[in-house]
Design a protein around this motif. Structure first.
Motif, PDB file in Angstrom:
ATOM      1  N   LEU A 173      76.014 -15.665  56.133  1.00  0.00           N
ATOM      2  CA  LEU A 173      75.932 -14.653  56.936  1.00  0.00           C
ATOM      3  C   LEU A 173      75.519 -15.010  58.420  1.00  0.00           C
ATOM      4  CD1 LEU A 173      74.370 -11.949  54.721  1.00  0.00           C
ATOM      5  CD2 LEU A 173      76.700 -12.191  55.407  1.00  0.00           C
ATOM      6  N   TRP A 174      74.352 -15.904  58.594  1.00  0.00           N
ATOM      7  CA  TRP A 174      73.906 -16.549  59.958  1.00  0.00           C
ATOM      8  C   TRP A 174      75.188 -16.894  60.696  1.00  0.00           C
ATOM      9  CZ3 TRP A 174      70.338 -15.658  63.065  1.00  0.00           C
ATOM     10  CH2 TRP A 174      68.879 -15.523  62.757  1.00  0.00           C
ATOM     11  N   GLY A 219      71.446  -7.949  64.588  1.00  0.00           N
ATOM     12  CA  GLY A 219      71.706  -8.847  63.535  1.00  0.00           C
ATOM     13  C   GLY A 219      70.869 -10.102  63.720  1.00  0.00           C
ATOM     14  N   ILE A 220      70.504 -10.443  64.707  1.00  0.00           N
ATOM     15  CA  ILE A 220      69.708 -11.746  65.135  1.00  0.00           C
ATOM     16  C   ILE A 220      68.398 -11.573  64.794  1.00  0.00           C
ATOM     17  CG2 ILE A 220      68.803 -13.349  66.452  1.00  0.00           C
ATOM     18  CD1 ILE A 220      71.529 -13.416  67.669  1.00  0.00           C
ATOM     19  N   ALA A 242      69.605  -7.609  54.898  1.00  0.00           N
ATOM     20  CA  ALA A 242      70.034  -8.286  56.040  1.00  0.00           C
ATOM     21  C   ALA A 242      71.332  -7.782  56.774  1.00  0.00           C
ATOM     22  CB  ALA A 242      70.087  -9.803  55.859  1.00  0.00           C
ATOM     23  N   GLN A 243      72.203  -7.801  55.711  1.00  0.00           N
ATOM     24  CA  GLN A 243      73.844  -7.398  55.928  1.00  0.00           C
ATOM     25  C   GLN A 243      74.004  -6.049  56.598  1.00  0.00           C
ATOM     26  OE1 GLN A 243      76.912  -6.050  54.905  1.00  0.00           O
ATOM     27  NE2 GLN A 243      78.193  -7.393  55.841  1.00  0.00           N
ATOM     28  N   THR A 270      69.265  -9.781  50.998  1.00  0.00           N
ATOM     29  CA  THR A 270      70.224 -10.246  51.571  1.00  0.00           C
ATOM     30  C   THR A 270      71.330  -8.978  51.986  1.00  0.00           C
ATOM     31  OG1 THR A 270      70.371 -12.395  50.505  1.00  0.00           O
ATOM     32  CG2 THR A 270      72.444 -11.652  51.524  1.00  0.00           C
ATOM     33  N   TYR A 287      68.083 -10.842  60.703  1.00  0.00           N
ATOM     34  CA  TYR A 287      68.364 -12.226  59.854  1.00  0.00           C
ATOM     35  C   TYR A 287      67.274 -12.952  59.889  1.00  0.00           C
ATOM     36  CZ  TYR A 287      73.236 -11.125  59.306  1.00  0.00           C
ATOM     37  OH  TYR A 287      74.557 -10.405  58.848  1.00  0.00           O
ATOM     38  N   PHE A 314      73.253  -9.385  45.759  1.00  0.00           N
ATOM     39  CA  PHE A 314      73.693  -8.494  47.077  1.00  0.00           C
ATOM     40  C   PHE A 314      75.477  -8.166  46.633  1.00  0.00           C
ATOM     41  CE2 PHE A 314      76.304 -10.223  50.732  1.00  0.00           C
ATOM     42  CZ  PHE A 314      76.503  -9.006  51.304  1.00  0.00           C
ATOM     43  N   LEU A 328      73.951 -17.862  50.809  1.00  0.00           N
ATOM     44  CA  LEU A 328      74.685 -16.869  51.101  1.00  0.00           C
ATOM     45  C   LEU A 328      74.004 -16.253  52.434  1.00  0.00           C
ATOM     46  CD1 LEU A 328      76.548 -15.223  49.918  1.00  0.00           C
ATOM     47  CD2 LEU A 328      74.796 -13.762  48.782  1.00  0.00           C
ATOM     48  N   MET A 329      72.542 -16.471  52.832  1.00  0.00           N
ATOM     49  CA  MET A 329      72.123 -16.171  53.909  1.00  0.00           C
ATOM     50  C   MET A 329      72.633 -17.008  55.187  1.00  0.00           C
ATOM     51  SD  MET A 329      70.153 -13.578  54.578  1.00  0.00           S
ATOM     52  CE  MET A 329      69.941 -13.507  56.356  1.00  0.00           C
ATOM     53  N   ILE A 370      82.466 -13.487  49.699  1.00  0.00           N
ATOM     54  CA  ILE A 370      81.417 -12.463  50.145  1.00  0.00           C
ATOM     55  C   ILE A 370      81.693 -12.289  51.661  1.00  0.00           C
ATOM     56  CG2 ILE A 370      79.017 -11.801  50.942  1.00  0.00           C
ATOM     57  CD1 ILE A 370      79.108 -12.060  47.942  1.00  0.00           C
ATOM     58  N   LEU A 416      77.634 -14.387  61.844  1.00  0.00           N
ATOM     59  CA  LEU A 416      77.123 -13.605  63.074  1.00  0.00           C
ATOM     60  C   LEU A 416      77.029 -14.374  64.136  1.00  0.00           C
ATOM     61  CD1 LEU A 416      75.103 -10.935  63.782  1.00  0.00           C
ATOM     62  CD2 LEU A 416      73.672 -12.680  63.769  1.00  0.00           C
ATOM     63  N   LEU A 417      76.569 -15.617  64.105  1.00  0.00           N
ATOM     64  CA  LEU A 417      76.142 -16.550  65.255  1.00  0.00           C
ATOM     65  C   LEU A 417      77.309 -17.068  66.063  1.00  0.00           C
ATOM     66  CD1 LEU A 417      72.835 -18.344  64.874  1.00  0.00           C
ATOM     67  CD2 LEU A 417      73.340 -16.472  66.432  1.00  0.00           C
ATOM     68  N   VAL A 421      64.631 -11.803  58.012  1.00  0.00           N
ATOM     69  CA  VAL A 421      64.875 -12.195  56.170  1.00  0.00           C
ATOM     70  C   VAL A 421      64.581 -13.608  55.965  1.00  0.00           C
ATOM     71  CG1 VAL A 421      66.776 -11.996  54.739  1.00  0.00           C
ATOM     72  CG2 VAL A 421      66.178 -10.022  55.883  1.00  0.00           C
TER      73      VAL A 421
END
Lengths: 254, 220
Positions: free
Chosen positions: B73-74, A211-212, A201-202, A198, A215, A190, B69-70, B167, B77-78, A218
Protein backbone atom coordinates in the motif's frame (compact mmCIF):
# COMPACT_ATOMS: atom_id res chain seq x y z
CA UNK A 1 4.90 18.71 1.45
CA UNK A 2 3.79 19.56 4.95
CA UNK A 3 2.35 16.82 7.08
CA UNK A 4 -1.00 17.54 8.64
CA UNK A 5 -1.48 15.49 11.78
CA UNK A 6 -4.79 17.19 12.55
CA UNK A 7 -6.39 14.65 10.26
CA UNK A 8 -6.61 12.28 13.22
CA UNK A 9 -8.76 14.74 15.16
CA UNK A 10 -11.28 14.97 12.33
CA UNK A 11 -14.74 13.57 12.72
CA UNK A 12 -15.15 10.59 10.37
CA UNK A 13 -18.48 11.85 9.04
CA UNK A 14 -18.46 15.64 8.70
CA UNK A 15 -14.62 15.99 8.69
CA UNK A 16 -14.63 18.82 11.24
CA UNK A 17 -11.79 18.88 13.74
CA UNK A 18 -12.99 17.67 17.12
CA UNK A 19 -11.59 19.29 20.25
CA UNK A 20 -9.45 16.91 22.28
CA UNK A 21 -9.17 14.55 19.32
CA UNK A 22 -11.47 11.90 20.82
CA UNK A 23 -15.11 11.70 19.73
CA UNK A 24 -17.92 11.23 22.23
CA UNK A 25 -18.48 7.64 21.12
CA UNK A 26 -21.68 5.65 21.62
CA UNK A 27 -24.47 5.07 19.14
CA UNK A 28 -25.29 8.73 18.51
CA UNK A 29 -21.90 10.17 19.46
CA UNK A 30 -19.12 11.28 17.17
CA UNK A 31 -16.07 9.29 16.13
CA UNK A 32 -12.72 10.71 15.10
CA UNK A 33 -10.09 9.00 12.96
CA UNK A 34 -8.02 8.56 16.10
CA UNK A 35 -10.88 6.60 17.70
CA UNK A 36 -11.15 4.51 14.58
CA UNK A 37 -7.39 3.92 14.46
CA UNK A 38 -7.34 2.62 18.03
CA UNK A 39 -10.36 0.42 17.34
CA UNK A 40 -8.65 -1.01 14.28
CA UNK A 41 -5.55 -1.70 16.37
CA UNK A 42 -7.79 -3.54 18.81
CA UNK A 43 -9.22 -5.63 15.96
CA UNK A 44 -5.73 -6.50 14.79
CA UNK A 45 -4.76 -7.55 18.31
CA UNK A 46 -7.93 -9.65 18.68
CA UNK A 47 -7.46 -11.42 15.33
CA UNK A 48 -3.75 -12.02 15.94
CA UNK A 49 -4.20 -13.07 19.58
CA UNK A 50 -7.01 -15.56 18.91
CA UNK A 51 -5.17 -16.96 15.88
CA UNK A 52 -2.05 -17.41 17.97
CA UNK A 53 -4.04 -19.46 20.49
CA UNK A 54 -5.48 -21.64 17.70
CA UNK A 55 -2.02 -22.00 16.14
CA UNK A 56 -0.36 -22.99 19.42
CA UNK A 57 -3.02 -25.51 20.44
CA UNK A 58 -3.39 -27.17 17.02
CA UNK A 59 0.33 -26.86 16.27
CA UNK A 60 1.21 -28.53 19.59
CA UNK A 61 -1.10 -31.46 18.86
CA UNK A 62 0.05 -31.93 15.27
CA UNK A 63 3.71 -31.44 16.12
CA UNK A 64 3.46 -34.02 18.91
CA UNK A 65 1.70 -36.72 16.92
CA UNK A 66 4.37 -36.44 14.22
CA UNK A 67 6.97 -37.67 16.71
CA UNK A 68 4.96 -40.43 18.43
CA UNK A 69 6.72 -43.80 18.28
CA UNK A 70 4.96 -46.86 16.84
CA UNK A 71 2.23 -44.85 15.20
CA UNK A 72 3.09 -44.26 11.55
CA UNK A 73 -0.47 -43.33 10.63
CA UNK A 74 -0.76 -40.54 13.16
CA UNK A 75 2.64 -39.28 12.06
CA UNK A 76 1.53 -39.40 8.44
CA UNK A 77 -1.64 -37.44 9.17
CA UNK A 78 0.52 -34.87 10.93
CA UNK A 79 2.84 -34.63 7.93
CA UNK A 80 -0.07 -34.22 5.53
CA UNK A 81 -1.51 -31.51 7.72
CA UNK A 82 1.74 -29.56 7.61
CA UNK A 83 2.17 -29.96 3.84
CA UNK A 84 -1.43 -28.97 3.18
CA UNK A 85 -1.43 -25.77 5.21
CA UNK A 86 2.10 -24.77 4.32
CA UNK A 87 1.80 -24.99 0.57
CA UNK A 88 -1.27 -22.84 -0.03
CA UNK A 89 -0.91 -19.05 0.22
CA UNK A 90 -2.49 -17.51 3.30
CA UNK A 91 -4.73 -15.23 1.26
CA UNK A 92 -6.17 -18.20 -0.66
CA UNK A 93 -6.77 -20.04 2.61
CA UNK A 94 -8.56 -17.02 4.08
CA UNK A 95 -10.75 -16.84 0.97
CA UNK A 96 -11.56 -20.54 1.30
CA UNK A 97 -12.58 -20.12 4.94
CA UNK A 98 -14.56 -17.00 4.22
CA UNK A 99 -16.31 -17.83 0.95
CA UNK A 100 -16.30 -21.60 0.61
CA UNK A 101 -16.39 -23.25 4.05
CA UNK A 102 -19.67 -21.66 5.28
CA UNK A 103 -21.45 -22.88 2.13
CA UNK A 104 -19.96 -26.36 1.98
CA UNK A 105 -20.10 -27.15 5.69
CA UNK A 106 -23.46 -26.09 7.14
CA UNK A 107 -22.08 -26.17 10.69
CA UNK A 108 -20.02 -23.08 9.81
CA UNK A 109 -22.89 -21.19 8.17
CA UNK A 110 -23.59 -19.05 11.23
CA UNK A 111 -20.00 -18.68 12.42
CA UNK A 112 -19.00 -15.02 12.80
CA UNK A 113 -16.73 -13.78 9.99
CA UNK A 114 -14.02 -12.88 12.46
CA UNK A 115 -13.91 -16.47 13.73
CA UNK A 116 -13.54 -17.78 10.17
CA UNK A 117 -10.52 -15.53 9.64
CA UNK A 118 -9.10 -16.66 12.99
CA UNK A 119 -9.42 -20.30 11.90
CA UNK A 120 -7.77 -19.51 8.58
CA UNK A 121 -4.82 -17.63 10.06
CA UNK A 122 -4.57 -19.96 13.06
CA UNK A 123 -4.48 -23.21 11.07
CA UNK A 124 -2.07 -21.71 8.52
CA UNK A 125 0.30 -20.89 11.37
CA UNK A 126 -0.36 -24.18 13.16
CA UNK A 127 1.51 -25.99 10.39
CA UNK A 128 4.58 -23.85 11.04
CA UNK A 129 4.32 -24.27 14.81
CA UNK A 130 3.94 -28.03 14.33
CA UNK A 131 7.09 -28.10 12.21
CA UNK A 132 9.06 -26.26 14.88
CA UNK A 133 7.75 -28.40 17.72
CA UNK A 134 8.61 -31.56 15.84
CA UNK A 135 12.13 -30.27 15.30
CA UNK A 136 12.28 -29.29 18.97
CA UNK A 137 11.22 -32.74 20.18
CA UNK A 138 13.60 -34.47 17.78
CA UNK A 139 16.44 -32.23 18.91
CA UNK A 140 16.17 -33.63 22.43
CA UNK A 141 18.69 -36.37 23.24
CA UNK A 142 17.18 -39.86 22.91
CA UNK A 143 18.11 -40.44 26.53
CA UNK A 144 15.32 -38.11 27.64
CA UNK A 145 12.72 -40.36 26.08
CA UNK A 146 14.34 -43.50 27.47
CA UNK A 147 14.66 -41.93 30.91
CA UNK A 148 10.92 -41.33 30.89
CA UNK A 149 10.27 -44.91 29.82
CA UNK A 150 12.67 -46.24 32.46
CA UNK A 151 10.72 -44.41 35.13
CA UNK A 152 7.69 -46.42 34.06
CA UNK A 153 5.87 -43.48 32.47
CA UNK A 154 3.31 -44.20 29.78
CA UNK A 155 3.87 -42.51 26.40
CA UNK A 156 1.37 -39.82 27.37
CA UNK A 157 3.11 -39.24 30.67
CA UNK A 158 6.64 -38.93 29.35
CA UNK A 159 5.49 -36.52 26.69
CA UNK A 160 3.56 -34.54 29.26
CA UNK A 161 6.27 -34.45 31.96
CA UNK A 162 9.57 -34.86 30.12
CA UNK A 163 9.61 -34.16 26.37
CA UNK A 164 7.08 -31.35 25.83
CA UNK A 165 8.23 -29.10 28.68
CA UNK A 166 11.77 -29.30 27.32
CA UNK A 167 10.81 -28.96 23.66
CA UNK A 168 8.58 -25.93 24.20
CA UNK A 169 11.31 -24.14 26.09
CA UNK A 170 13.96 -24.65 23.43
CA UNK A 171 11.69 -23.57 20.56
CA UNK A 172 10.78 -20.21 22.06
CA UNK A 173 13.08 -18.25 19.68
CA UNK A 174 11.40 -19.55 16.49
CA UNK A 175 8.02 -19.21 18.18
CA UNK A 176 8.86 -15.55 18.74
CA UNK A 177 9.18 -14.98 15.01
CA UNK A 178 5.96 -16.93 14.48
CA UNK A 179 4.12 -14.70 16.98
CA UNK A 180 5.46 -11.63 15.18
CA UNK A 181 4.52 -13.15 11.83
CA UNK A 182 0.97 -13.85 12.94
CA UNK A 183 0.62 -10.20 13.90
CA UNK A 184 1.84 -9.09 10.48
CA UNK A 185 -0.15 -11.76 8.66
CA UNK A 186 -3.36 -10.61 10.33
CA UNK A 187 -3.20 -7.74 7.82
CA UNK A 188 -4.50 -10.22 5.23
CA UNK A 189 -7.86 -10.16 7.06
CA UNK A 190 -8.25 -6.82 5.30
CA UNK A 191 -9.08 -8.73 2.12
CA UNK A 192 -12.29 -10.04 3.68
CA UNK A 193 -13.30 -6.72 5.23
CA UNK A 194 -12.25 -7.25 8.83
CA UNK A 195 -11.77 -3.67 10.05
CA UNK A 196 -8.20 -4.09 11.27
CA UNK A 197 -5.22 -1.76 10.86
CA UNK A 198 -4.53 -2.31 7.15
CA UNK A 199 -8.21 -1.95 6.34
CA UNK A 200 -8.23 1.29 8.31
CA UNK A 201 -5.11 2.53 6.53
CA UNK A 202 -6.57 1.95 3.10
CA UNK A 203 -10.06 3.22 3.93
CA UNK A 204 -9.07 6.28 5.96
CA UNK A 205 -6.27 7.09 3.54
CA UNK A 206 -8.78 7.27 0.73
CA UNK A 207 -11.44 9.18 2.69
CA UNK A 208 -9.13 11.89 3.93
CA UNK A 209 -6.66 12.04 1.03
CA UNK A 210 -3.99 12.12 3.75
CA UNK A 211 -2.56 8.71 3.01
CA UNK A 212 0.97 9.48 4.14
CA UNK A 213 0.02 10.55 7.67
CA UNK A 214 -2.43 7.68 8.04
CA UNK A 215 0.01 5.07 6.72
CA UNK A 216 2.77 6.45 8.93
CA UNK A 217 0.62 6.11 12.03
CA UNK A 218 -0.40 2.57 11.10
CA UNK A 219 3.18 1.58 10.30
CA UNK A 220 4.34 2.92 13.66
CA UNK A 221 1.64 0.88 15.39
CA UNK A 222 2.80 -2.26 13.57
CA UNK A 223 6.39 -1.59 14.57
CA UNK A 224 5.43 -0.93 18.19
CA UNK A 225 3.38 -4.14 18.26
CA UNK A 226 6.20 -6.21 16.76
CA UNK A 227 8.62 -4.78 19.31
CA UNK A 228 6.20 -5.44 22.18
CA UNK A 229 5.75 -9.09 21.15
CA UNK A 230 9.50 -9.42 20.84
CA UNK A 231 10.02 -8.08 24.38
CA UNK A 232 7.27 -10.26 25.87
CA UNK A 233 8.73 -13.36 24.25
CA UNK A 234 12.26 -12.41 25.36
CA UNK A 235 10.93 -12.15 28.91
CA UNK A 236 9.28 -15.58 28.67
CA UNK A 237 12.46 -16.99 27.13
CA UNK A 238 14.55 -15.65 30.00
CA UNK A 239 12.22 -16.98 32.67
CA UNK A 240 11.88 -20.43 31.12
CA UNK A 241 15.53 -21.10 30.31
CA UNK A 242 16.62 -24.70 30.75
CA UNK A 243 19.52 -24.71 33.22
CA UNK A 244 22.67 -26.27 31.84
CA UNK A 245 22.13 -25.45 28.16
CA UNK A 246 24.33 -23.03 26.21
CA UNK A 247 21.46 -20.54 25.93
CA UNK A 248 20.92 -20.43 29.68
CA UNK A 249 24.35 -18.98 30.47
CA UNK A 250 23.47 -15.63 28.94
CA UNK A 251 26.33 -13.40 27.84
CA UNK A 252 29.47 -15.44 28.48
CA UNK A 253 31.27 -16.28 31.71
CA UNK A 254 30.34 -18.83 34.31
CA UNK B 1 -23.13 -29.00 -4.98
CA UNK B 2 -19.74 -28.23 -6.49
CA UNK B 3 -19.45 -28.22 -10.24
CA UNK B 4 -16.00 -28.01 -11.76
CA UNK B 5 -17.13 -28.63 -15.33
CA UNK B 6 -16.84 -24.92 -16.16
CA UNK B 7 -13.06 -25.17 -15.93
CA UNK B 8 -12.04 -26.04 -19.48
CA UNK B 9 -8.82 -25.62 -21.39
CA UNK B 10 -10.26 -22.49 -22.91
CA UNK B 11 -10.98 -20.97 -19.50
CA UNK B 12 -7.46 -21.89 -18.42
CA UNK B 13 -5.91 -20.18 -21.43
CA UNK B 14 -8.27 -17.21 -21.26
CA UNK B 15 -8.10 -16.38 -17.58
CA UNK B 16 -5.40 -18.30 -15.73
CA UNK B 17 -2.38 -18.49 -18.00
CA UNK B 18 -1.56 -14.78 -18.04
CA UNK B 19 -1.89 -14.61 -14.26
CA UNK B 20 0.29 -17.66 -13.78
CA UNK B 21 2.88 -16.10 -16.04
CA UNK B 22 2.84 -12.86 -14.04
CA UNK B 23 3.11 -14.68 -10.69
CA UNK B 24 6.10 -16.68 -11.91
CA UNK B 25 7.75 -13.67 -13.53
CA UNK B 26 7.23 -11.60 -10.37
CA UNK B 27 8.78 -14.41 -8.32
CA UNK B 28 11.79 -14.65 -10.64
CA UNK B 29 12.40 -10.91 -10.92
CA UNK B 30 12.03 -10.22 -7.22
CA UNK B 31 14.21 -13.20 -6.29
CA UNK B 32 16.91 -11.86 -8.56
CA UNK B 33 16.54 -8.23 -7.49
CA UNK B 34 16.10 -9.21 -3.86
CA UNK B 35 19.28 -11.27 -3.94
CA UNK B 36 21.33 -8.48 -5.48
CA UNK B 37 20.12 -5.79 -3.06
CA UNK B 38 20.03 -8.28 -0.21
CA UNK B 39 23.69 -9.13 -0.76
CA UNK B 40 24.58 -5.43 -0.79
CA UNK B 41 22.64 -4.93 2.46
CA UNK B 42 24.31 -7.96 4.04
CA UNK B 43 27.78 -6.72 3.05
CA UNK B 44 26.94 -3.28 4.45
CA UNK B 45 25.88 -4.81 7.76
CA UNK B 46 29.00 -6.97 7.97
CA UNK B 47 31.39 -4.22 6.89
CA UNK B 48 32.02 -3.10 10.46
CA UNK B 49 31.68 0.53 9.37
CA UNK B 50 28.94 2.29 11.33
CA UNK B 51 27.82 4.65 8.59
CA UNK B 52 27.19 1.66 6.30
CA UNK B 53 25.91 -0.84 8.86
CA UNK B 54 23.40 1.46 10.54
CA UNK B 55 21.21 2.40 7.58
CA UNK B 56 21.19 -1.21 6.39
CA UNK B 57 20.16 -2.49 9.84
CA UNK B 58 17.39 0.08 10.12
CA UNK B 59 16.15 -0.78 6.63
CA UNK B 60 16.18 -4.54 7.18
CA UNK B 61 14.55 -4.46 10.62
CA UNK B 62 12.03 -1.86 9.51
CA UNK B 63 10.92 -3.90 6.49
CA UNK B 64 10.73 -7.03 8.59
CA UNK B 65 8.48 -5.51 11.21
CA UNK B 66 5.72 -4.31 8.89
CA UNK B 67 3.38 -6.54 6.88
CA UNK B 68 4.05 -6.97 3.17
CA UNK B 69 0.50 -5.80 2.53
CA UNK B 70 1.29 -2.49 4.23
CA UNK B 71 4.48 -2.11 2.17
CA UNK B 72 2.44 -2.74 -0.98
CA UNK B 73 0.00 0.00 0.00
CA UNK B 74 2.90 2.36 0.81
CA UNK B 75 4.46 1.91 -2.61
CA UNK B 76 1.09 2.07 -4.30
CA UNK B 77 0.61 5.48 -2.65
CA UNK B 78 4.16 6.83 -2.73
CA UNK B 79 5.55 5.90 -6.13
CA UNK B 80 2.96 7.85 -8.15
CA UNK B 81 3.33 10.68 -5.66
CA UNK B 82 7.09 10.88 -6.15
CA UNK B 83 7.29 10.45 -9.91
CA UNK B 84 4.07 12.33 -10.56
CA UNK B 85 2.10 9.74 -12.49
CA UNK B 86 0.53 6.34 -11.75
CA UNK B 87 2.66 3.39 -12.87
CA UNK B 88 0.14 0.57 -12.62
CA UNK B 89 -0.34 -2.24 -10.17
CA UNK B 90 2.06 -4.68 -11.87
CA UNK B 91 5.09 -2.39 -11.79
CA UNK B 92 4.23 -1.36 -8.22
CA UNK B 93 4.19 -5.03 -7.30
CA UNK B 94 7.64 -5.59 -8.84
CA UNK B 95 9.22 -2.59 -7.06
CA UNK B 96 7.61 -3.50 -3.73
CA UNK B 97 8.65 -7.13 -3.88
CA UNK B 98 12.27 -6.33 -4.73
CA UNK B 99 12.45 -3.78 -1.91
CA UNK B 100 10.69 -6.05 0.58
CA UNK B 101 12.42 -9.31 -0.26
CA UNK B 102 15.87 -7.66 -0.20
CA UNK B 103 15.43 -7.35 3.57
CA UNK B 104 14.65 -11.06 3.92
CA UNK B 105 17.33 -12.24 1.50
CA UNK B 106 19.92 -10.04 3.21
CA UNK B 107 19.39 -11.98 6.43
CA UNK B 108 19.89 -15.25 4.57
CA UNK B 109 23.07 -13.99 2.90
CA UNK B 110 24.34 -12.64 6.21
CA UNK B 111 23.79 -16.01 7.89
CA UNK B 112 25.45 -17.67 4.90
CA UNK B 113 28.54 -15.46 5.15
CA UNK B 114 28.71 -15.92 8.90
CA UNK B 115 28.65 -19.68 8.41
CA UNK B 116 32.03 -19.53 6.64
CA UNK B 117 35.02 -20.42 8.81
CA UNK B 118 37.18 -17.40 9.75
CA UNK B 119 40.25 -19.18 8.44
CA UNK B 120 38.89 -18.81 4.90
CA UNK B 121 39.04 -15.03 5.17
CA UNK B 122 42.55 -15.14 6.62
CA UNK B 123 43.61 -17.56 3.88
CA UNK B 124 42.34 -15.15 1.24
CA UNK B 125 44.15 -12.25 2.90
CA UNK B 126 47.32 -14.31 3.19
CA UNK B 127 47.21 -14.86 -0.57
CA UNK B 128 47.23 -11.10 -0.96
CA UNK B 129 43.63 -10.78 -2.13
CA UNK B 130 41.82 -7.48 -1.78
CA UNK B 131 38.51 -7.32 0.14
CA UNK B 132 36.57 -7.45 -3.13
CA UNK B 133 38.53 -10.39 -4.50
CA UNK B 134 38.26 -12.27 -1.22
CA UNK B 135 34.47 -11.79 -1.13
CA UNK B 136 33.95 -12.57 -4.79
CA UNK B 137 36.29 -15.55 -5.13
CA UNK B 138 36.37 -17.15 -1.68
CA UNK B 139 33.56 -16.15 0.68
CA UNK B 140 30.45 -15.51 -1.40
CA UNK B 141 30.59 -18.67 -3.55
CA UNK B 142 30.76 -20.80 -0.40
CA UNK B 143 28.14 -18.70 1.37
CA UNK B 144 25.71 -18.99 -1.54
CA UNK B 145 26.16 -22.72 -1.63
CA UNK B 146 25.59 -23.10 2.11
CA UNK B 147 22.43 -21.04 1.99
CA UNK B 148 20.91 -22.65 -1.13
CA UNK B 149 18.20 -24.66 0.69
CA UNK B 150 17.07 -21.72 2.86
CA UNK B 151 17.27 -19.49 -0.16
CA UNK B 152 15.03 -21.78 -2.24
CA UNK B 153 12.56 -22.16 0.63
CA UNK B 154 12.34 -18.38 0.84
CA UNK B 155 11.67 -18.30 -2.91
CA UNK B 156 8.73 -20.68 -2.45
CA UNK B 157 7.36 -18.44 0.31
CA UNK B 158 7.91 -15.50 -2.02
CA UNK B 159 5.87 -17.25 -4.71
CA UNK B 160 3.05 -17.72 -2.20
CA UNK B 161 3.32 -14.10 -1.16
CA UNK B 162 2.86 -12.94 -4.73
CA UNK B 163 -0.82 -13.81 -4.26
CA UNK B 164 -1.03 -10.67 -2.11
CA UNK B 165 -0.70 -8.42 -5.15
CA UNK B 166 -4.31 -9.44 -5.77
CA UNK B 167 -5.13 -6.74 -3.20
CA UNK B 168 -3.78 -3.95 -5.40
CA UNK B 169 -5.59 -5.61 -8.35
CA UNK B 170 -2.49 -6.72 -10.20
CA UNK B 171 -3.31 -9.52 -12.61
CA UNK B 172 -1.70 -12.52 -10.91
CA UNK B 173 -2.64 -16.20 -10.64
CA UNK B 174 -5.16 -15.66 -7.83
CA UNK B 175 -6.66 -12.71 -9.68
CA UNK B 176 -7.08 -14.90 -12.77
CA UNK B 177 -9.00 -17.48 -10.74
CA UNK B 178 -11.28 -14.96 -9.03
CA UNK B 179 -12.10 -13.22 -12.31
CA UNK B 180 -12.84 -16.56 -13.96
CA UNK B 181 -14.96 -17.58 -10.98
CA UNK B 182 -16.97 -14.37 -11.02
CA UNK B 183 -17.44 -14.19 -14.80
CA UNK B 184 -18.52 -17.82 -15.09
CA UNK B 185 -20.45 -17.67 -11.79
CA UNK B 186 -18.57 -20.46 -10.06
CA UNK B 187 -16.62 -18.39 -7.51
CA UNK B 188 -16.38 -21.15 -4.88
CA UNK B 189 -15.07 -23.81 -7.23
CA UNK B 190 -12.63 -21.26 -8.53
CA UNK B 191 -11.19 -20.59 -5.06
CA UNK B 192 -10.77 -24.33 -4.53
CA UNK B 193 -9.04 -24.69 -7.89
CA UNK B 194 -6.74 -21.79 -7.01
CA UNK B 195 -5.79 -23.56 -3.78
CA UNK B 196 -5.11 -26.81 -5.69
CA UNK B 197 -2.95 -24.95 -8.23
CA UNK B 198 -0.84 -23.20 -5.62
CA UNK B 199 -0.57 -26.42 -3.62
CA UNK B 200 0.66 -28.49 -6.54
CA UNK B 201 3.25 -25.89 -7.53
CA UNK B 202 4.54 -25.22 -4.02
CA UNK B 203 4.45 -28.87 -2.96
CA UNK B 204 6.49 -30.04 -5.92
CA UNK B 205 8.96 -27.20 -5.45
CA UNK B 206 9.45 -27.90 -1.74
CA UNK B 207 9.82 -31.61 -2.54
CA UNK B 208 12.56 -30.74 -5.02
CA UNK B 209 14.27 -28.53 -2.44
CA UNK B 210 14.20 -31.39 0.06
CA UNK B 211 15.87 -33.68 -2.49
CA UNK B 212 18.49 -31.07 -3.26
CA UNK B 213 19.14 -30.50 0.42
CA UNK B 214 19.79 -34.20 0.90
CA UNK B 215 22.18 -34.15 -2.03
CA UNK B 216 24.14 -31.14 -0.79
CA UNK B 217 24.33 -32.66 2.68
CA UNK B 218 26.07 -35.76 1.28
CA UNK B 219 28.64 -33.80 -0.74
CA UNK B 220 29.69 -31.68 2.21
Amino acid sequence: MALDWQVFCQDTIDKTVVKGCFGTGGATGTQTYLDWLLQAWGQTIIVAGLSLIVALVVGAIIGTIRTLPDNPWLARIGNWWVELFRNIPLLVQIFLWYHVVPVLIPAFAKTPKLALVVFGLGLFTSARVAEQLRAGIQALPRGQRYAGMALGFTTLQYYRYVLLPMAFRIIIPPLTSEAMNIFKNSSVAFAVSITELTFFAQQAGEETARGIEIYMAVTVLYVISAFAINRIMAFIEKRSRVPGLVASTGGGGH
Amino acid sequence: MLDFSFFTGEVFRGYILQGLYFSLALTAVSTLGGTVFGTVLALMRLSGKGFLAWPATVYVNGMRSIPLLMVLLWFFLLVPFIIGRPIGAELTAVITFIAFEAAYFSEIVRAGIQSIARGQIFAGQALGMSYGQNMRLVILPQAFRNMTPVFLTQTIILFQDTSLVYIITAHDLLHGFTVAGNNLSHPRESFILAAVFYFVICFSLSWAVKKLQAKIAIIR
